[in-house]
Design an enzyme around this catalytic site. Structure first.
Site, mmCIF file in Angstrom:
data_model
loop_
_atom_site.group_PDB
_atom_site.id
_atom_site.type_symbol
_atom_site.label_atom_id
_atom_site.label_comp_id
_atom_site.label_asym_id
_atom_site.label_seq_id
_atom_site.Cartn_x
_atom_site.Cartn_y
_atom_site.Cartn_z
ATOM 1 N N GLY A 71 0.831 -1.206 0.000
ATOM 2 C CA GLY A 71 0.000 0.000 0.000
ATOM 3 C C GLY A 71 0.858 1.246 0.000
ATOM 4 N N GLU A 81 0.264 -10.293 4.006
ATOM 5 C CA GLU A 81 0.555 -9.350 5.099
ATOM 6 C C GLU A 81 0.341 -10.024 6.446
ATOM 7 O OE1 GLU A 81 -0.688 -5.111 3.026
ATOM 8 O OE2 GLU A 81 -2.155 -6.167 4.219
HETATM 9 O O1 LIG Z 1 -4.007 -4.635 0.925
HETATM 10 C C1 LIG Z 1 -3.498 -3.600 1.293
HETATM 11 C C2 LIG Z 1 -3.014 -3.344 2.641
HETATM 12 O O2 LIG Z 1 -3.764 -3.972 3.642
HETATM 13 C C3 LIG Z 1 -2.725 -1.899 2.960
HETATM 14 O O3 LIG Z 1 -1.954 -1.874 4.126
HETATM 15 C C4 LIG Z 1 -3.933 -1.046 3.238
HETATM 16 O O4 LIG Z 1 -4.830 -1.149 2.162
HETATM 17 C C5 LIG Z 1 -3.541 0.433 3.450
HETATM 18 O O5 LIG Z 1 -3.057 1.002 2.281
HETATM 19 P P1 LIG Z 1 -2.665 2.533 2.178
HETATM 20 O O6 LIG Z 1 -1.451 2.736 3.006
HETATM 21 O O7 LIG Z 1 -2.402 2.782 0.719
HETATM 22 O O8 LIG Z 1 -3.823 3.336 2.655
#
Ligand SMILES: O=C[C@H](O)[C@H](O)[C@H](O)COP(=O)(O)O
Length: 268
Positions: free
Chosen positions: A88, A165
């Site tokens: 992300g 993750e």
């Molecule tokens: O699948 C994605 C992950 O769980 C990310 O950690 C989550 O979506 C947060 O992403 P971002 O930092 O882009 O908001």
């Protein structure tokens, strides 16, 4: 939940970022909800590191994300660590800081990626890669989240990377979650309205949807944007976003969903 504050360099506008430090007690889940058991938090006012001219043009929210990510790396990564790197946009800032510390301090660290995306970024930044086969024990995993409630229950998987993750964080001594103020909710669903991501093997998505419907809410198969058909995860699976309308006892829901046989298959 403790909070971490950052000051944006552009205009001194204050940005609130949530820094959640979950110690050895993170439970792996097969759906998008993760809940800690022995949590400990950190609280501080953090002034972001010096930002070059070009970076001062970052949107305030990005400055906050970057500051929180840098802090996480500065406080929780040490020499010779095996580091789980999340996926992300927030995790990218953490990887950039890791690369800078390796360059400036000569840190010897190995990174365990949690997705195709994070693997690519680790490589592009010149960081050293490893995996759970070589290093099944990770010192610290650093990741973002889609939503964090007051009990530190997380929604993850907005980017579709939840399964790896969770596997990596479950192997880690410490799990650090970086989340900006938009993700900070009293109850899950308050800010993240897309539902709880649940990864499911393709042949089982209809039975799983039906089981979820019995729990209430609406399970929706996540569709791709630049491809016909559903989103396919890095593991070759589908994602169901389970939209819910009421506050739940997430520990119970988590256990209930995990008891659906397909999730056992999904995890092996
Ligand atoms: O699948 C994605 C992950 O769980 C990310 O950690 C989550 O979506 C947060 O992403 P971002 O930092 O882009 O908001």
């Amino acid at each position: 939940m403790d909070e971490m504050f950052t000051k944006a360099s552009n205009g001194f506008r204050e940005i609130r970022a949530v820094g959640v430090h979950v110690k050895n007690g993170f439970r792996i889940c097969t759906n998008g909800v993760s809940q800690d058991v022995n949590s400990s938090h950190f609280k501080t006012r953090y002034h972001p590191p010096f930002l070059p001219e070009s970076e001062s043009k970052l949107q305030p929210i990005e400055v906050g994300k970057k500051s929180a990510a840098w802090k996480a790396v500065d406080h929780h990564v040490m020499d010779n660590f095996i580091v789980g790197v999340g996926s992300g946009s927030t995790a990218v800032y953490a990887m950039e800081r890791l690369a800078l510390r390796v360059k400036e301090e000569g840190l010897k660290i190995l990174c365990v990626p949690t997705s195709f995306q994070s693997r690519q970024i680790v490589k592009q930044l010149g960081l050293s890669l490893t995996d759970l086969e070589e290093h099944p024990q990770v010192d610290v995993a650093i990741d973002g989240a889609d939503e964090v409630d007051y009990n530190m229950t997380l929604i993850k998987g907005g980017g579709g990377c939840l399964t790896q993750e969770k596997i990596v964080s479950s192997c880690s001594q410490n799990f650090i979650v970086i989340a900006d103020h938009r993700k900070d909710s009293k109850e899950l669903g308050q800010n993240w309205t897309k539902g709880i991501p649940i990864e499911v093997i393709p042949m089982a998505f209809v039975p799983v949807q039906r089981r979820l419907e019995k729990l209430g809410g609406t399970p929706v198969l996540r569709m791709a944007i630049a491809k016909a058909g559903p989103v396919i995860t890095d593991n070759g699976n589908f994602i169901i976003d389970w939209k819910f309308s009421e506050v739940r006892e997430w520990t119970v829901i988590n256990q209930t969903i995990k008891m659906i046989p397909v999730f056992r298959q999904n995890r092996t």
